[in-house]
Design a protein around this motif. Sequence first.
Motif, PDB file in Angstrom:
ATOM      1  N   CYS A  63       0.800  -1.234  -0.042  1.00 23.26           N
ATOM      2  CA  CYS A  63       0.291   0.133   0.053  1.00 23.26           C
ATOM      3  C   CYS A  63       0.620   1.296   0.068  1.00 23.26           C
ATOM      4  O   CYS A  63       0.412   2.290  -0.146  1.00 23.26           O
ATOM      5  CB  CYS A  63      -0.990   0.003   1.305  1.00 23.26           C
ATOM      6  SG  CYS A  63      -0.240   0.090   2.878  1.00 23.26           S
ATOM      7  N   CYS A 100      -4.654   3.656  -2.478  1.00 28.94           N
ATOM      8  CA  CYS A 100      -3.205   3.750  -1.701  1.00 28.94           C
ATOM      9  C   CYS A 100      -2.308   4.413  -2.614  1.00 28.94           C
ATOM     10  O   CYS A 100      -1.373   4.849  -2.445  1.00 28.94           O
ATOM     11  CB  CYS A 100      -2.944   2.479  -1.072  1.00 28.94           C
ATOM     12  SG  CYS A 100      -4.022   1.734  -0.001  1.00 28.94           S
ATOM     13  N   CYS A 150      -5.360   1.363   3.874  1.00 28.05           N
ATOM     14  CA  CYS A 150      -5.863   0.172   2.794  1.00 28.05           C
ATOM     15  C   CYS A 150      -6.989  -0.435   3.360  1.00 28.05           C
ATOM     16  O   CYS A 150      -7.451  -0.687   4.239  1.00 28.05           O
ATOM     17  CB  CYS A 150      -4.857  -0.538   2.687  1.00 28.05           C
ATOM     18  SG  CYS A 150      -4.876  -1.982   1.066  1.00 28.05           S
TER      19      CYS A 150
END
Length: 351
Positions: A69, A251, A282
């Motif tokens: 992420c 992300c 995330c």
Amino acid sequence: MSGNVFDPGQLSRCISCGFCLPACPTYAMTGDEASSPRGRITLMRALEEGVLPTDDETLHEQASFCLGCRACEPVCPAGVEYGSLLEQWRVHQWRGRRRPLLARALILVAGWRWLLRLLGVVRRAARGGPVARDGGAQLMLGCFERGLYPGVSRAARTLDPELAVPTGQGCCGALHAHNGDLAGGERLARRLGADLPGTIVTTSGGCAAHLAAVLGRDRVRELSTWLASEPPTGEVRVGDRRARVALQDSCHLRNGLGVHAQPRALLRAVADHVELPSAATCCGAAGTYALLRPADSRRILDAKIDEIEAAGIDYVVAVNPGCLRQLRTGLRRRRSAVRAVHLAELLAAAR
């Protein structure tokens, strides 16, 4: 000695300060140092120096367990490019048959341009206008988005009818780069850049970050940044009131490109925006992660759905097709009244 797995300049940049730990979703889940960016970089160094062999179980597990992420990047005082290091790690760990079977299958399908084009035609994804050879703007059709969510590209073209949509375009390569085929991902990005000269407008935050890394940020615009100068008019209403909407950040769009204010500004133009406390963290989709590690993905998603349902909203908005799929799955499982929609769809619905 393993050697030559990582860019030495990138690998040496980490100073092990620990600022990344609170930002990492897998560290929050486990409290295990090895499941943090700092811990994983320590593992990378052990691999690079030959202290651990490639087939070490911890190396294999942590290369897979990481969401990718990149939430660690904005908080890192040393400027560690963790996303790039993770891609290099997976190239090494997932060579050949070590790559998860499902990831291999998805990469194979994404490489078939004829199949992607057929999906777009059958599912009625947006189309129209020639390739803008004069340096104009054109809409990128996501490889799986055009089959799963064709309404997203149609909505984007409703918002800007002047966008050309060449139908023969292929995958941008983000799927490949994130799943151990970095060279293939770069090759596909450059091919797409040649097929779509000028400005590439995309409805996928993950694709935007990948293309920007390969082609340069001046070539790529995520939809919210493209529309930011001329916000849509009208409102999205539920009964006799403005709709209450929340955003789930992409992300890679937020952490890789720093784009987060623009989609929120667009939402405020047409509805009442409600900020989710974890909007910047995330949702557990993480590209193929939800398919490769469904149990871990669901642990992250369940907490997100709790928060969404407690917020009293009508819509949760995604700016990435993987996030949209993830949120719809979670909301459907809960039989929630909240609807998950793409930003393009919500803006196109404003009247």
